[in-house]
Design a protein around this motif. Structure first.
Motif, PDB file in Angstrom:
ATOM      1  N   MET A  78       4.541  11.468  -9.507  1.00 39.49           N
ATOM      2  CA  MET A  78       4.933  11.070  -8.315  1.00 39.49           C
ATOM      3  C   MET A  78       4.192   9.816  -7.963  1.00 39.49           C
ATOM      4  SD  MET A  78       6.807  13.100  -5.776  1.00 39.49           S
ATOM      5  CE  MET A  78       7.007  14.215  -6.820  1.00 39.49           C
ATOM      6  N   LYS A  79       4.667   8.997  -7.227  1.00 41.39           N
ATOM      7  CA  LYS A  79       3.831   7.967  -6.781  1.00 41.39           C
ATOM      8  C   LYS A  79       2.709   8.298  -6.207  1.00 41.39           C
ATOM      9  CE  LYS A  79       5.947   3.865  -5.496  1.00 41.39           C
ATOM     10  NZ  LYS A  79       5.366   4.178  -3.503  1.00 41.39           N
ATOM     11  N   GLU A  80       1.871   7.055  -6.310  1.00 41.66           N
ATOM     12  CA  GLU A  80       0.864   7.508  -5.334  1.00 41.66           C
ATOM     13  C   GLU A  80       1.217   6.174  -4.404  1.00 41.66           C
ATOM     14  OE1 GLU A  80      -3.156   7.420  -7.600  1.00 41.66           O
ATOM     15  OE2 GLU A  80      -2.346   9.861  -7.763  1.00 41.66           O
ATOM     16  N   THR A  81       0.076   6.157  -3.401  1.00 43.37           N
ATOM     17  CA  THR A  81       0.269   5.070  -2.127  1.00 43.37           C
ATOM     18  C   THR A  81      -1.062   4.779  -2.255  1.00 43.37           C
ATOM     19  OG1 THR A  81       1.854   7.069  -1.327  1.00 43.37           O
ATOM     20  CG2 THR A  81       1.243   4.967  -0.393  1.00 43.37           C
ATOM     21  N   LEU A  82      -1.487   3.458  -1.660  1.00 49.35           N
ATOM     22  CA  LEU A  82      -2.706   3.084  -1.665  1.00 49.35           C
ATOM     23  C   LEU A  82      -2.863   3.147  -0.412  1.00 49.35           C
ATOM     24  CD1 LEU A  82      -5.247   0.720  -2.665  1.00 49.35           C
ATOM     25  CD2 LEU A  82      -3.293  -0.636  -1.622  1.00 49.35           C
ATOM     26  N   VAL A  83      -4.195   4.168   0.060  1.00 51.16           N
ATOM     27  CA  VAL A  83      -4.732   3.925   1.120  1.00 51.16           C
ATOM     28  C   VAL A  83      -6.088   3.013   1.258  1.00 51.16           C
ATOM     29  CG1 VAL A  83      -5.755   5.772   3.414  1.00 51.16           C
ATOM     30  CG2 VAL A  83      -4.198   5.981   1.417  1.00 51.16           C
ATOM     31  N   LYS A  84      -6.340   2.251   2.682  1.00 56.15           N
ATOM     32  CA  LYS A  84      -7.155   1.144   3.255  1.00 56.15           C
ATOM     33  C   LYS A  84      -7.021   1.883   4.634  1.00 56.15           C
ATOM     34  CE  LYS A  84      -6.091  -3.229   0.583  1.00 56.15           C
ATOM     35  NZ  LYS A  84      -5.571  -4.262   1.014  1.00 56.15           N
ATOM     36  N   VAL A  85      -8.380   2.413   4.350  1.00 56.01           N
ATOM     37  CA  VAL A  85      -9.309   3.504   5.831  1.00 56.01           C
ATOM     38  C   VAL A  85     -10.594   2.729   5.633  1.00 56.01           C
ATOM     39  CG1 VAL A  85      -7.508   5.191   6.225  1.00 56.01           C
ATOM     40  CG2 VAL A  85      -9.211   4.975   4.542  1.00 56.01           C
ATOM     41  N   THR A  86     -11.198   2.678   7.251  1.00 58.50           N
ATOM     42  CA  THR A  86     -12.313   1.993   7.162  1.00 58.50           C
ATOM     43  C   THR A  86     -13.295   3.508   7.773  1.00 58.50           C
ATOM     44  OG1 THR A  86     -12.729  -0.023   7.784  1.00 58.50           O
ATOM     45  CG2 THR A  86     -14.753   0.639   8.864  1.00 58.50           C
ATOM     46  N   ILE A  87     -14.230   4.271   6.971  1.00 59.88           N
ATOM     47  CA  ILE A  87     -14.819   5.580   6.871  1.00 59.88           C
ATOM     48  C   ILE A  87     -16.210   5.576   7.687  1.00 59.88           C
ATOM     49  CG2 ILE A  87     -14.717   7.874   6.262  1.00 59.88           C
ATOM     50  CD1 ILE A  87     -12.332   7.699   5.165  1.00 59.88           C
ATOM     51  N   ASN A  88     -16.904   5.974   8.548  1.00 58.38           N
ATOM     52  CA  ASN A  88     -18.039   5.013   9.469  1.00 58.38           C
ATOM     53  C   ASN A  88     -18.154   4.324   8.581  1.00 58.38           C
ATOM     54  OD1 ASN A  88     -17.520   8.336   9.776  1.00 58.38           O
ATOM     55  ND2 ASN A  88     -18.506   8.627   7.782  1.00 58.38           N
ATOM     56  N   GLY A  89     -17.181   3.383   9.384  1.00 60.34           N
ATOM     57  CA  GLY A  89     -18.195   1.994   8.752  1.00 60.34           C
ATOM     58  C   GLY A  89     -18.226   1.135   7.969  1.00 60.34           C
TER      59      GLY A  89
ATOM     60  N   LEU B 293      -6.024  14.306   5.304  1.00 55.19           N
ATOM     61  CA  LEU B 293      -7.065  13.259   5.095  1.00 55.19           C
ATOM     62  C   LEU B 293      -7.789  14.529   4.879  1.00 55.19           C
ATOM     63  CD1 LEU B 293      -8.385  11.248   6.497  1.00 55.19           C
ATOM     64  CD2 LEU B 293      -7.777  11.877   8.733  1.00 55.19           C
ATOM     65  N   SER B 294      -8.437  15.644   6.075  1.00 54.62           N
ATOM     66  CA  SER B 294      -9.113  16.304   5.177  1.00 54.62           C
ATOM     67  C   SER B 294      -9.534  16.764   4.047  1.00 54.62           C
ATOM     68  CB  SER B 294      -8.781  17.432   6.569  1.00 54.62           C
ATOM     69  OG  SER B 294      -7.792  18.363   5.270  1.00 54.62           O
ATOM     70  N   ASP B 295      -8.568  16.940   2.671  1.00 53.08           N
ATOM     71  CA  ASP B 295      -8.553  16.772   1.579  1.00 53.08           C
ATOM     72  C   ASP B 295      -9.662  15.630   1.361  1.00 53.08           C
ATOM     73  OD1 ASP B 295      -8.433  19.215   2.254  1.00 53.08           O
ATOM     74  OD2 ASP B 295      -6.000  19.141   1.780  1.00 53.08           O
ATOM     75  N   PHE B 296      -8.893  14.364   1.471  1.00 53.55           N
ATOM     76  CA  PHE B 296      -9.436  13.313   1.204  1.00 53.55           C
ATOM     77  C   PHE B 296     -10.803  12.721   1.003  1.00 53.55           C
ATOM     78  CE2 PHE B 296      -8.844   8.335   2.379  1.00 53.55           C
ATOM     79  CZ  PHE B 296      -8.979   8.471   0.951  1.00 53.55           C
ATOM     80  N   LEU B 297     -10.598  13.140   3.032  1.00 46.85           N
ATOM     81  CA  LEU B 297     -12.108  13.464   3.128  1.00 46.85           C
ATOM     82  C   LEU B 297     -13.449  13.811   2.183  1.00 46.85           C
ATOM     83  CD1 LEU B 297     -12.095  13.008   7.155  1.00 46.85           C
ATOM     84  CD2 LEU B 297     -11.909  11.051   5.555  1.00 46.85           C
ATOM     85  N   ARG B 298     -12.756  15.624   2.098  1.00 42.94           N
ATOM     86  CA  ARG B 298     -13.835  15.950   1.325  1.00 42.94           C
ATOM     87  C   ARG B 298     -13.964  16.119  -0.136  1.00 42.94           C
ATOM     88  NH1 ARG B 298     -15.380  20.584   3.728  1.00 42.94           N
ATOM     89  NH2 ARG B 298     -15.314  21.973   1.607  1.00 42.94           N
ATOM     90  N   ASP B 299     -13.005  16.196  -0.564  1.00 48.58           N
ATOM     91  CA  ASP B 299     -12.656  16.387  -2.067  1.00 48.58           C
ATOM     92  C   ASP B 299     -12.377  15.161  -2.444  1.00 48.58           C
ATOM     93  OD1 ASP B 299     -12.399  18.859  -1.434  1.00 48.58           O
ATOM     94  OD2 ASP B 299     -10.228  19.185  -1.844  1.00 48.58           O
TER      95      ASP B 299
ATOM     96  N   ALA C 113      -3.387  11.558   4.433  1.00 49.30           N
ATOM     97  CA  ALA C 113      -4.255  10.595   4.393  1.00 49.30           C
ATOM     98  C   ALA C 113      -3.189   9.167   4.397  1.00 49.30           C
ATOM     99  CB  ALA C 113      -5.580  10.446   2.990  1.00 49.30           C
ATOM    100  N   VAL C 114      -1.950   8.634   3.451  1.00 53.22           N
ATOM    101  CA  VAL C 114      -1.609   7.942   3.942  1.00 53.22           C
ATOM    102  C   VAL C 114      -0.940   7.790   5.172  1.00 53.22           C
ATOM    103  CG1 VAL C 114      -1.117   8.032   1.852  1.00 53.22           C
ATOM    104  CG2 VAL C 114       0.910   8.658   3.651  1.00 53.22           C
ATOM    105  N   GLN C 115      -1.509   8.052   6.040  1.00 52.40           N
ATOM    106  CA  GLN C 115      -0.875   7.817   7.939  1.00 52.40           C
ATOM    107  C   GLN C 115      -2.388   6.884   8.185  1.00 52.40           C
ATOM    108  OE1 GLN C 115       0.417  12.127   8.551  1.00 52.40           O
ATOM    109  NE2 GLN C 115       2.036  10.998   9.538  1.00 52.40           N
TER     110      GLN C 115
END
Lengths: 293, 158
Positions: free
Chosen positions: B1-12, B25-31, B66-68
């Motif tokens: 399965m193709k992976e997608t690049l995610v760029k986010v600013t998390i807590n600055g 997004l919840s699992d991305f943050l935690r795991d 998370a990609v959203q």
């Protein structure tokens, strides 16, 4: 609970989105805010091969004023509608009803097009759109056309939208002069799904008699129900409490709500009558306050 | 399965990762990022424990891929404490008023309230506070102490 595997497609404009739908529509689900789709994915009730995320399709965002309607792009979020001064002024039934959609955390992601496309019979937006006699603007690669709520909502969670089509926007007619509106709902907790709900618009003539009545009852049948006989009964009458009470119970037998642990069929029917009477009362009161003789 | 690049600013802090698009997004943050302050309760958008802020607005992170979040500012409960590690006004008011017992739901309450207090700078009525926390479930403390804490948080923030 985690979503199943899927290929993620993220078009940047409407043409690209419609191309993707034309190619993959049969195996794809459109994701707008995801507030209904992601639970379905998490619970594996839906396992599409492709997710087409329309979040970046600019043409689907925004609120526009036309001569007789407010047109809201399918990707416009609940919170943007809730905070819109234009909608509050021109289409106040929508402002009143949208506060009942989920909780703040849902309304900051959920979209107008998503709520309509999901077609939950106890959801607020299908009921409001039906009462207002609004229209759904549907687009595909080939075509663009509008559907009435009667043509669009077929049954529980089922619409006439074809796999290559998406909701471009929704037309909510503006409130006329001499008209009043009301939205009434009972849910176990504010923000939960409605047990039943009522949206009503009443237009009064210069003698204070009912010129037009537009009503939709939600949560009781598989699609928002328009009680036509009740509407006709009201027309031409002086809307006093006796008449409104009689109108409110006229068509309760036509309702077929499903009973469950939160309320029996009979209770939901009875409740619809109570809410309809309240809604009619408020709509008439507001119409009178706004009457320009 | 193709992976997608995610760029986010998390807590600055800017984060860029290639991830499977089905990650919540919840699992991305935690795991993936080890930010386990965001709690995962019902995983279908009912309990509110996973509430985070996206561009300042409260969102259920279990109802978002998370990609959203690509291109967004994300704030989690880890961002609340002051630089010296002490509690901010909402956290302190929760501690003072016994507004938590097991604490599982607390991160969600704190994030919902952060946004609510920023949007409603003057002391709200009890009814408005109840409405503000109606999207968050607490199964042990009950809500009375949470409402007391919210009022004190307003006082502490003066």
């Amino acid at each position: 609970m985690k979503p199943p595997k899927f290929s993620y497609l993220r078009p940047n404009d409407l043409a690209e989105a419609l191309d993707l739908l034309a190619e993959y529509g049969e195996d794809a689900k459109i994701m707008s805010g995801g507030q209904s789709l992601i639970p379905l994915l998490n619970m594996r009730l839906s396992t599409p091969r492709y997710i087409i995320d329309i979040g970046r399709v600019k043409e689907l965002h925004g609120i526009k004023e036309e001569e007789d309607a407010i047109v809201i792009g399918g990707m416009t979020r609940h919170v943007d509608v809730e905070k819109s001064e234009l909608i509050k002024e021109k289409c106040p039934l929508l402002t009143e009803g949208i506060r009942w959609v989920g909780h703040t955390q849902i309304r900051s992601r959920g979209t107008i097009g998503g709520s309509i496309a999901h077609a939950d019979p106890s959801a607020e937006l299908p009921c409001i759109l039906t009462a207002l006699r609004g229209e759904i603007v549907v687009a595909s690669k080939e075509d663009e056309f509008t559907l009435t709520p009667e043509e669009f909502f077929l049954s529980y969670l089922l619409t006439s939208l074809e796999p290559d089509q998406l909701i471009k926007g929704i037309r909510f007619p503006k409130l006329n002069k001499n008209s009043g509106y009301a939205f009434e709902e009972v849910a176990r907790r504010h923000g939960d799904f409605a047990l039943v709900e009522v949206a009503a618009v009443i237009n009064l003539d210069k003698d204070g008699k009912v010129a037009e009545a537009q009503i939709a009852l939600g949560g009781a049948n598989a699609v928002p129900f328009v009680p036509l006989e009740t509407e006709e009964f009201l027309i031409g009458k002086e809307p006093n409490e006796t008449i409104l009470k009689e109108a409110a119970t006229l068509q309760l037998e036509d309702l077929d709500p499903e009973g469950d642990i939160h309320g029996s069929k009979e209770y939901r029917r009875y409740l619809t009558g109570v809410l309809l009477q309240r809604a009619l009362h408020t709509a008439v009161k507001r119409a009178r306050e706004g009457v320009v003789v | 399965m193709k992976e997608t690049l995610v760029k986010v600013t998390i807590n600055g802090k800017e984060v860029a990762k290639e991830i499977e698009s089905r990650w919540l997004l919840s699992d991305f943050l935690r795991d993936n990022l080890g930010l386990t302050g965001t709690h995962v309760g019902c995983e279908h958008g009912v309990c509110g424990a996973c509430t985070v802020l996206i561009n300042g607005e409260p969102v259920r992170s279990c109802l978002m891929l998370a990609v959203q979040a690509d291109g967004c500012q994300v704030e989690t409960v880890e961002s609340l404490a002051r630089a010296d590690g002490s509690f901010n006004h909402i956290q302190q008011a929760f501690a003072n008023n016994h507004a938590l017992q097991c604490g599982f739901c607390t991160p969600g309450f704190l994030m919902s309230l952060k946004s609510f207090m920023e949007n409603n700078p003057t002391l709200p009525t009890d009814e408005e506070i109840r409405e503000a926390i109606s999207g968050n479930l607490c199964r042990c403390t009950g809500y009375s102490n949470i409402i007391k804490a919210v009022k004190e948080a307003y006082a502490l923030n003066c």
